[in-house]
Structures are given as C-alpha cells and as structure tokens.
Design a protein around this motif. Structure first.
Motif, mmCIF file in Angstrom:
data_model
loop_
_atom_site.group_PDB
_atom_site.id
_atom_site.type_symbol
_atom_site.label_atom_id
_atom_site.label_comp_id
_atom_site.label_asym_id
_atom_site.label_seq_id
_atom_site.Cartn_x
_atom_site.Cartn_y
_atom_site.Cartn_z
ATOM 1 N N TYR A 212 -54.139 -8.243 40.038
ATOM 2 C CA TYR A 212 -53.698 -9.356 39.201
ATOM 3 C C TYR A 212 -52.407 -9.959 39.739
ATOM 4 O O TYR A 212 -51.529 -9.234 40.218
ATOM 5 C CB TYR A 212 -53.409 -8.885 37.769
ATOM 6 C CG TYR A 212 -54.502 -8.080 37.120
ATOM 7 C CD1 TYR A 212 -55.385 -8.670 36.223
ATOM 8 C CD2 TYR A 212 -54.638 -6.719 37.389
ATOM 9 C CE1 TYR A 212 -56.384 -7.917 35.604
ATOM 10 C CE2 TYR A 212 -55.625 -5.961 36.778
ATOM 11 C CZ TYR A 212 -56.496 -6.570 35.898
ATOM 12 O OH TYR A 212 -57.475 -5.822 35.292
ATOM 13 N N ILE A 213 -52.284 -11.274 39.600
ATOM 14 C CA ILE A 213 -50.987 -11.920 39.771
ATOM 15 C C ILE A 213 -50.262 -11.801 38.434
ATOM 16 O O ILE A 213 -50.806 -12.147 37.383
ATOM 17 C CB ILE A 213 -51.136 -13.407 40.139
ATOM 18 C CG1 ILE A 213 -51.892 -13.569 41.453
ATOM 19 C CG2 ILE A 213 -49.759 -14.077 40.240
ATOM 20 C CD1 ILE A 213 -52.251 -15.016 41.765
ATOM 21 N N GLN B 18 -56.589 -14.388 27.278
ATOM 22 C CA GLN B 18 -57.723 -13.505 27.534
ATOM 23 C C GLN B 18 -58.577 -13.981 28.703
ATOM 24 O O GLN B 18 -59.030 -13.174 29.532
ATOM 25 C CB GLN B 18 -58.584 -13.399 26.267
ATOM 26 C CG GLN B 18 -57.892 -12.722 25.108
ATOM 27 C CD GLN B 18 -57.374 -11.341 25.474
ATOM 28 O OE1 GLN B 18 -58.083 -10.524 26.064
ATOM 29 N NE2 GLN B 18 -56.116 -11.070 25.140
ATOM 30 N N ALA B 19 -58.783 -15.280 28.797
ATOM 31 C CA ALA B 19 -59.593 -15.821 29.900
ATOM 32 C C ALA B 19 -58.906 -15.612 31.241
ATOM 33 O O ALA B 19 -59.561 -15.311 32.253
ATOM 34 C CB ALA B 19 -59.868 -17.303 29.665
ATOM 35 N N ALA B 20 -57.588 -15.762 31.265
ATOM 36 C CA ALA B 20 -56.839 -15.597 32.509
ATOM 37 C C ALA B 20 -56.897 -14.159 33.017
ATOM 38 O O ALA B 20 -57.000 -13.911 34.228
ATOM 39 C CB ALA B 20 -55.390 -16.039 32.317
ATOM 40 N N LYS C 203 -59.749 -13.390 35.143
ATOM 41 C CA LYS C 203 -59.712 -14.002 36.474
ATOM 42 C C LYS C 203 -58.584 -13.432 37.343
ATOM 43 O O LYS C 203 -58.377 -13.872 38.472
ATOM 44 C CB LYS C 203 -59.534 -15.522 36.351
ATOM 45 C CG LYS C 203 -60.741 -16.250 35.774
ATOM 46 C CD LYS C 203 -60.445 -17.739 35.616
ATOM 47 C CE LYS C 203 -61.653 -18.496 35.069
ATOM 48 N NZ LYS C 203 -62.713 -18.648 36.089
ATOM 49 N N GLY C 204 -57.826 -12.463 36.779
ATOM 50 C CA GLY C 204 -56.790 -11.822 37.573
ATOM 51 C C GLY C 204 -55.417 -12.454 37.461
ATOM 52 O O GLY C 204 -54.608 -12.337 38.384
ATOM 53 N N LEU C 205 -55.124 -13.113 36.329
ATOM 54 C CA LEU C 205 -53.795 -13.681 36.095
ATOM 55 C C LEU C 205 -53.268 -13.170 34.767
ATOM 56 O O LEU C 205 -53.938 -13.287 33.734
ATOM 57 C CB LEU C 205 -53.858 -15.214 36.073
ATOM 58 C CG LEU C 205 -52.548 -15.943 35.752
ATOM 59 C CD1 LEU C 205 -51.509 -15.722 36.858
ATOM 60 C CD2 LEU C 205 -52.794 -17.441 35.544
ATOM 61 N N GLU D 54 -54.000 -22.474 40.062
ATOM 62 C CA GLU D 54 -55.420 -22.834 40.045
ATOM 63 C C GLU D 54 -56.148 -22.108 38.922
ATOM 64 O O GLU D 54 -56.932 -22.707 38.178
ATOM 65 C CB GLU D 54 -56.070 -22.482 41.389
ATOM 66 C CG GLU D 54 -55.669 -23.386 42.535
ATOM 67 C CD GLU D 54 -56.165 -22.858 43.876
ATOM 68 O OE1 GLU D 54 -56.837 -21.795 43.902
ATOM 69 O OE2 GLU D 54 -55.883 -23.501 44.906
ATOM 70 N N ILE D 55 -55.901 -20.798 38.796
ATOM 71 C CA ILE D 55 -56.544 -20.020 37.733
ATOM 72 C C ILE D 55 -56.130 -20.547 36.364
ATOM 73 O O ILE D 55 -56.957 -20.668 35.450
ATOM 74 C CB ILE D 55 -56.183 -18.521 37.859
ATOM 75 C CG1 ILE D 55 -56.820 -17.916 39.108
ATOM 76 C CG2 ILE D 55 -56.640 -17.745 36.616
ATOM 77 C CD1 ILE D 55 -56.368 -16.483 39.393
ATOM 78 N N PHE D 56 -54.864 -20.882 36.226
ATOM 79 C CA PHE D 56 -54.368 -21.392 34.945
ATOM 80 C C PHE D 56 -55.130 -22.649 34.540
ATOM 81 O O PHE D 56 -55.590 -22.778 33.399
ATOM 82 C CB PHE D 56 -52.867 -21.665 35.057
ATOM 83 C CG PHE D 56 -52.176 -21.893 33.741
ATOM 84 C CD1 PHE D 56 -52.669 -21.380 32.564
ATOM 85 C CD2 PHE D 56 -50.995 -22.622 33.688
ATOM 86 C CE1 PHE D 56 -52.025 -21.586 31.346
ATOM 87 C CE2 PHE D 56 -50.336 -22.843 32.484
ATOM 88 C CZ PHE D 56 -50.858 -22.322 31.318
#
Length: 455
Positions: free
Chosen positions: A59-60, A404-406, A409-411, A441-443
């Motif tokens: 995760y970032i 929760q969605a982030a 995706k690893g954020l 980008e993930i955000f």
C-alpha cells in the motif's frame, strides 16, 4: 526494495487470510474501542512511504501514522542510531540521571524553534497530548493565571485536560468531569464563514467572536494562554489565516496572555517550513510556546515543549518531567531524524509534493461538483467533499466509501473534519514521484467509482 515499489493487492481483496487471523486475535484480546473495522490492515514491514501487510499486499500510505512518518518508515540511519544507543543503555529518568542525548536534542530545538526570545529552553515528554498539557502548565506557572482559550475544530489529545480542550466530544464521551477554566471560541474556518463575507470580513468576524469571550466568559486578566493549531488536524486541515494570527498576537500582547502553537501534527517539515509557526514569526506574530511531537522521533514516542528562558524558568521544580520523558532511545531517534531532515531539505520536499497535490486537487475541484474546498499548508492538505458546491452540505458518506474503496486498490487515506467529510494528505515526505502519481491516480479512480456507486 520495498521503499521504491508501487501498490499491489495480491489477495484479490483486503484483508487477506493472514491479516484476518490476526484481526480475530486482536478482537479477542484488545478493547472494542481499539478494534475498529475501518482499516483491516496488519503490517508486516514498512519502508519509505510503502507498507506491506501480512499477506504480501503493498500500500501507498497517505496517513503516515497520522503525521508521525514524515521521514518515512524504517529509515536505515535512524534504525542504526537507535540500535547504537540501545547497546549503551535503554533508560535513565532524566530528573535523576542526565544523559547527553537529551541535552543535545534540547540545544538543537532551542536553535530552530520559532518562538519569541533570544535564549530558549526545551524539555521533553512522550506524546502530543503531554506536550500540549505541559505547555499549558508552563503558561500557568509564568502568568499565575488559571484559564485557557481554545478553538472550535481543535484536537489536542486524550488526557483529561486535552480532552476538555478538544472540540469534538466524540473523543471524550462519558469521560468527564473535565477541568474548569477552559473557554472555546470559533476558529477561522473561512470556507464555512458566514455567507457572503469577504476574507477580510470573515477574519474580523472571528476576531470579534474571540473578544466576546472576555465579556461573556472570562476576563482577559484571568487567561494564561490561547492554544492554537497553525493548521487544524482533526478539525479538517484548516489553516489559521496569517491576518487572524497577527490580530490574535496583538490581543495576547495587550492582555498579558501567552500564545501557544500546537505543532504536534504540522511540525517537523510538513508545511514547507521546519515549523509552521515560522510563517507566524515572519509576519511578526511568533508564538510564546511551541509544542511538537509526532514526526520529531520518526515513530519513537517523544514530544517537545519550547519557550524563552524567562517563561521556562518560572516553573516550580518537580512539576514537569516524568519517568520516560526524553528517553535515550527516543532522543537518539529524534537527533538522527533532525539531521536527515535538515541535510536532505525535507521542508523543500514538502513544498514540491504540495505543488503537485494542490494542482491535482484543484483540477478535481473544477471537475467534480462534490469537491467543495481544497486547502492546506505545504504537504498537509485537505480536500473537503460536499453534496453540492452551493449548499456546502457535508458528504461524509462519500468519504467513508472512498476510504474503503482506496484500501482495495492499495492506497491508505483517512478522513478529518467535524463532519468527517475531509480527506487528509499526510504521506511521508520521502514518497517517490512514481508513488505520488499512482496515489493520485488511485484517488481519482476511487472517486469516480464511488460517485457511480452512490448515484
């Protein structure tokens, strides 16, 4: 190396099986108050701005221990400094046995702290709450007064005194009674100032609110200190406008009140300066006392309280200090952290990161009706979500879903604000360009997906 990697979820969804097992053990062994379900993350290791969990997911981290990891996870030089100290001695109680690390660290803080005075003194505690509490003890000792003024949106800790100072009472439910002599007025939250006010009119409005306390709550002559965050943390990453700070400084000077800067979260290079109150000092409104913690020890528990000599030396012997305050291992970590932050210009890193994040967030503000405000100081940035720009109604449901969605995706991101509708940016300042770009980008990906889900 982990510190250079990008996020990757290999278990399909989070948490994976190993993390689930530890979470179940936690739930059985730890109080429910510490067993929330928001972050099903169990760390295996961390480097730089990257965290790896027990299942190998990476995760970032944009939370950074809530502002503790400005220098990043497990910086090798800091690990070595703590190891070297540990081989000499783990502990002395400084009130009894002096160790050089404490003295050297105090000397270095006295050089850089932006509080008033040519000769300064510093002592250490273990946490941000202890730093704030001790700052108030010092202010009371010096002024011989009992009362304190704090502000809406403030978060100062979870001790009995700092729970009373903290605005959001969800942090103190059922914990009273609290100390008397604490009075609260409105913090200058310009985005939510009275409708139609210019910035100048809004600042005047908040100053008048402050002055009313002297008529309606406590005489100015009874006030020892005003406790102010240069940029509010839990309150929603709301910066204190410089013109307001200057006006508060003038009120304090006219009434013999000490001005305390709570730099627990915003200090140690986060805002583009080593301390955010450097901006105050440049405007001629330096605080009298500065309290800081979190990132000063890179994860070791330590905090600092600094003021000019005449203030510090007014304290009665025996009323400050404590068993673990200024622990040798924590001092070693803080000394090496400061050395790295100065040598590698972490304040400059914060400014560079801020430039990219602010530009991206401002693009979001133009593009998405739900982005009401973007604000911050350096790389301490808040993005506030509302149901629409006109009414500014907070949108915490969106933020909760975003968090929760982030994760999936690893954020790692976290909310803030009295309504829980702000996402805070507190990524380690060692984050790579590639990691920062991927995080942004993930955000946006999660924002689009969440908006589709909620619609």
């Amino acid at each position: 190396m982990l510190r250079d990697e990008l996020p990757k979820i290999i278990t399909g969804s989070v948490p994976g099986p190993k993390s689930k097992e530890l979470l179940n053990r936690r739930n059985a062994a730890i109080p429910k108050a510490l067993s929330g379900s928001t972050y099903p993350i169990c760390i295996k290791r961390g480097e730089g701005a990257i965290l790896e969990d027990l299942d190998g997911n990476k995760y970032i981290d944009w939370i950074g221990g809530v502002g503790v990891l400005n220098v990043g996870y497990t910086r090798p030089e800091i690990v070595e400094a703590v190891k070297e100290q540990s081989e000499k001695y783990f502990h002395t109680i400084f009130n009894v046995v002096v160790h050089e690390g404490y003295v050297e660290l105090a000397e270095k803080f006295n050089e850089i702290m932006p509080c008033r005075g040519t000769k300064k003194k510093t002592f250490f505690a273990n946490s941000g709450a202890e730093a704030d509490e001790n700052a108030i003890k010092v202010a009371k000792a010096y002024t011989k007064r009992q009362n304190v003024i704090c502000f809406s949106g403030a978060f100062h800790g979870r001790t009995n005194l700092t729970m009373a100072l903290t605005a959001k009472k969800a942090y103190s439910l059922g914990m009273g009674p609290f100390p008397s002599g604490i009075y609260r007025t409105e913090f200058p939250y310009l985005y939510r100032a009275p409708k139609g006010y210019t910035e100048e009119e809004a600042i005047n409005y908040y100053i008048e609110k402050l002055k009313k306390i002297f008529d309606e709550a406590t005489p100015a002559s009874d006030v020892a200190a005003m406790l102010i965050e240069p940029i509010q943390g839990e309150g929603g990453f709301v910066p204190a406008p410089i013109e307001w700070v200057k006006a508060v400084r003038k009120i304090c000077d006219e009434n013999g009140i000490l001005m305390i800067a709570d730099e627990v979260q915003c200090g140690n290079c986060r805002t583009g300066k080593y301390f955010a109150s450097e901006y105050w000092a440049e405007a001629g409104a330096a605080p009298d006392i500065v309290a800081t913690a979190k990132s000063m020890g890179a994860g070791m528990p330590i905090s600092a309280i600094t003021a000019r000599e005449e203030i510090m030396d007014s304290v009665v012997p025996g009323t400050i200090g404590g068993t673990f305050c200024g622990n040798p291992l924590a001092c070693a970590s803080a000394l090496k952290t400061m050395e790295i932050m100065k040598k590698e210009d972490f304040s400059g890193k914060a400014a560079k990161i801020a430039d990219k994040v602010m530009k991206t967030y401002m693009r979001f503000k133009e593009k998405y009706e739900v982005v009401g405000d973007v604000r911050g100081l350096g790389a301490m940035i808040g993005i506030e979500f509302v149901k629409n720009k006109k009414d500014k109604e907070p949108y915490p449901e969106l933020v909760n879903n975003l968090v929760q969605a982030a994760i999936q995706k690893g954020l790692l991101i976290e909310n803030a604000g009295s309504a829980g509708n702000v996402i805070r940016f507190l990524a380690p300042l060692c984050i790579t360009d590639e990691q920062l770009d991927r995080g942004l980008e993930i955000f946006e990906e999660t924002l689009k997906e969440t908006l589709d889900k909620l619609s």
